[in-house]
Design an enzyme around this catalytic site. Structure first.
Site, PDB file in Angstrom:
ATOM      1  N   THR A  89      79.800  80.729 104.039  1.00 27.78           N
ATOM      2  CA  THR A  89      78.517  81.425 104.173  1.00 27.78           C
ATOM      3  C   THR A  89      78.246  81.659 105.650  1.00 27.78           C
ATOM      4  O   THR A  89      78.380  80.751 106.464  1.00 27.78           O
ATOM      5  CB  THR A  89      77.369  80.582 103.570  1.00 27.78           C
ATOM      6  OG1 THR A  89      77.616  80.359 102.186  1.00 27.78           O
ATOM      7  CG2 THR A  89      76.031  81.289 103.735  1.00 27.78           C
ATOM      8  N   LEU A 148      75.168  75.085 106.228  1.00 30.75           N
ATOM      9  CA  LEU A 148      75.623  76.269 105.506  1.00 30.75           C
ATOM     10  C   LEU A 148      77.042  75.996 105.058  1.00 30.75           C
ATOM     11  O   LEU A 148      77.825  75.377 105.790  1.00 30.75           O
ATOM     12  CB  LEU A 148      75.612  77.510 106.418  1.00 30.75           C
ATOM     13  CG  LEU A 148      74.258  78.074 106.854  1.00 30.75           C
ATOM     14  CD1 LEU A 148      74.470  79.296 107.740  1.00 30.75           C
ATOM     15  CD2 LEU A 148      73.384  78.442 105.657  1.00 30.75           C
ATOM     16  N   ASP A 149      77.401  76.460 103.860  1.00 30.84           N
ATOM     17  CA  ASP A 149      78.782  76.324 103.392  1.00 30.84           C
ATOM     18  C   ASP A 149      79.726  77.011 104.362  1.00 30.84           C
ATOM     19  O   ASP A 149      79.350  77.974 105.053  1.00 30.84           O
ATOM     20  CB  ASP A 149      78.942  76.954 102.002  1.00 30.84           C
ATOM     21  CG  ASP A 149      78.200  76.184 100.924  1.00 30.84           C
ATOM     22  OD1 ASP A 149      77.966  74.974 101.113  1.00 30.84           O
ATOM     23  OD2 ASP A 149      77.842  76.799  99.900  1.00 30.84           O
ATOM     24  N   LYS A 150      80.949  76.549 104.402  1.00 30.95           N
ATOM     25  CA  LYS A 150      81.953  77.115 105.304  1.00 30.95           C
ATOM     26  C   LYS A 150      82.027  78.631 105.201  1.00 30.95           C
ATOM     27  O   LYS A 150      82.083  79.337 106.214  1.00 30.95           O
ATOM     28  CB  LYS A 150      83.324  76.507 105.000  1.00 30.95           C
ATOM     29  CG  LYS A 150      84.462  77.096 105.830  1.00 30.95           C
ATOM     30  CD  LYS A 150      85.799  76.521 105.411  1.00 30.95           C
ATOM     31  CE  LYS A 150      86.940  77.179 106.187  1.00 30.95           C
ATOM     32  NZ  LYS A 150      88.270  76.673 105.765  1.00 30.95           N
ATOM     33  N   ARG A 180      74.086  80.112  94.488  1.00 33.88           N
ATOM     34  CA  ARG A 180      75.332  80.343  93.759  1.00 33.88           C
ATOM     35  C   ARG A 180      75.181  80.011  92.269  1.00 33.88           C
ATOM     36  O   ARG A 180      75.648  80.762  91.402  1.00 33.88           O
ATOM     37  CB  ARG A 180      76.448  79.514  94.398  1.00 33.88           C
ATOM     38  CG  ARG A 180      76.717  79.925  95.838  1.00 33.88           C
ATOM     39  CD  ARG A 180      77.506  78.892  96.619  1.00 33.88           C
ATOM     40  NE  ARG A 180      78.859  78.745  96.092  1.00 33.88           N
ATOM     41  CZ  ARG A 180      79.746  77.884  96.587  1.00 33.88           C
ATOM     42  NH1 ARG A 180      79.417  77.101  97.613  1.00 33.88           N
ATOM     43  NH2 ARG A 180      80.962  77.807  96.057  1.00 33.88           N
TER      44      ARG A 180
END
Length: 302
Positions: free
Chosen positions: A146, A142-144, A243
């Site tokens: 998110t 997961l992105d930082k 996104r």
């Protein structure tokens, strides 16, 4: 009282909560509310990731606070008791996997700048308490910025089983996305081929087979003229897929400057991995983990 309510109550008792009254920077605010501690002690608490702002970890001493925000400070004893698991909660653990609920602001894996304050590093330390040879393996990321459900493997066999048959093993990956603008259509989907630019920016191509095929389904949960809250289901799992597809729809994810966002009322990325359902790599058991929608997403999109 339900198990979830007990967990929430316990979590609340482990932290100190303060409401911001006027604009100020984070370190001066902490020094004021923790006046019994030295400056170095407060800076240490901040650097260890024990401070969250509206449920998002913040380690920058010069972060600008705004009236109405909630600052939570995890007590030192609670941090030690949780084996320094800062910024996440273990939802499930067995011999093969660990499932966590990650807070926004915590890196999934190490970068050149940050090696230790990551989900992966902390879980490695966690499993090594039981045996120095134990390890944790990255299955997906997961992105930082998110938040939400994320899974790690505890052995190479489980990792390979999950990664080699990810689409077959994973039955559901549901996110909630807080996006800019009023989404009129109650539900729909977007299909495109994703490519990555030389500057590592993902973008859509409508030319068949020009990149990796990506399909995103969405359903509107609630909204107003400024913001919409969408339930988003991934049919494919490509880099930055949600996104890019939200930008393609004309409704970029809140706080996502990289992909067209102009505002950030929630002061974080408006993306949360709400549900992860999959087949256990060893037992074949169907497992499903669901987390709550961040309250700030619900408040902004009313």
């Amino acid at each position: 009282m339900s198990k979830k309510q007990r967990s929430t109550k316990q979590k609340q008792s482990q932290s100190l909560y303060y409401t911001v009254k006027e604009p100020t920077k984070l370190l001066p605010f902490l020094l004021e509310v923790m006046s019994n501690r030295s400056r170095n002690s407060v800076k240490s608490i901040l650097s260890r990731g024990q401070v969250t702002i509206d449920d998002q970890i913040e380690t920058q001493f010069d972060y600008l606070l705004h009236p109405g925000q909630t600052v939570a400070i995890l007590k030192n004893k609670a941090a030690v008791k949780r084996s320094a698991l800062i910024g996440m909660e273990i939802l499930h653990e067995d011999d093969d996997i660990i499932v966590i609920n990650k807070e926004a602001g915590l890196l999934s894996i190490a970068t050149e700048k940050e090696k230790h304050q990551t989900a992966h590093h902390q879980l490695m330390e966690h499993v090594r308490h039981e045996g120095p040879q134990n390890r944790v393996f990255v299955v997906h990321r997961l992105d930082k910025d998110t938040s939400g459900v994320m899974m790690f493997a505890k052995n190479e066999t489980a990792k390979r089983t999950l990664q080699n048959a990810w689409r077959e093993k994973v039955a559901e990956r549901t996110y909630v996305a807080l996006v800019e603008g009023e989404v009129k259509k109650e539900k729909g989907y977007i299909s495109s081929w994703l490519r990555e630019s030389k500057t590592h920016l993902m973008y859509s191509s409508t030319t068949p087979n020009d990149g990796l095929h990506a399909i995103t389904h969405y359903e509107k949960l609630q909204g107003n003229k400024d913001y919409s809250l969408l339930k988003v289901e991934l049919e494919t799992g490509r880099k930055n897929q949600i996104r890019v597809h939200m930008l393609d729809l004309g409704f970029p994810v809140v706080g996502d400057k990289k992909y067209g966002s102009k505002t950030n009322k929630v002061r974080r990325l408006g993306l949360h991995a709400m549900v992860l359902a999959f087949e256990h790599p060893s037992t074949g058991e169907k497992l499903r983990f669901e987390t709550e929608i961040p309250q700030i997403f619900l408040g902004v999109s009313k």
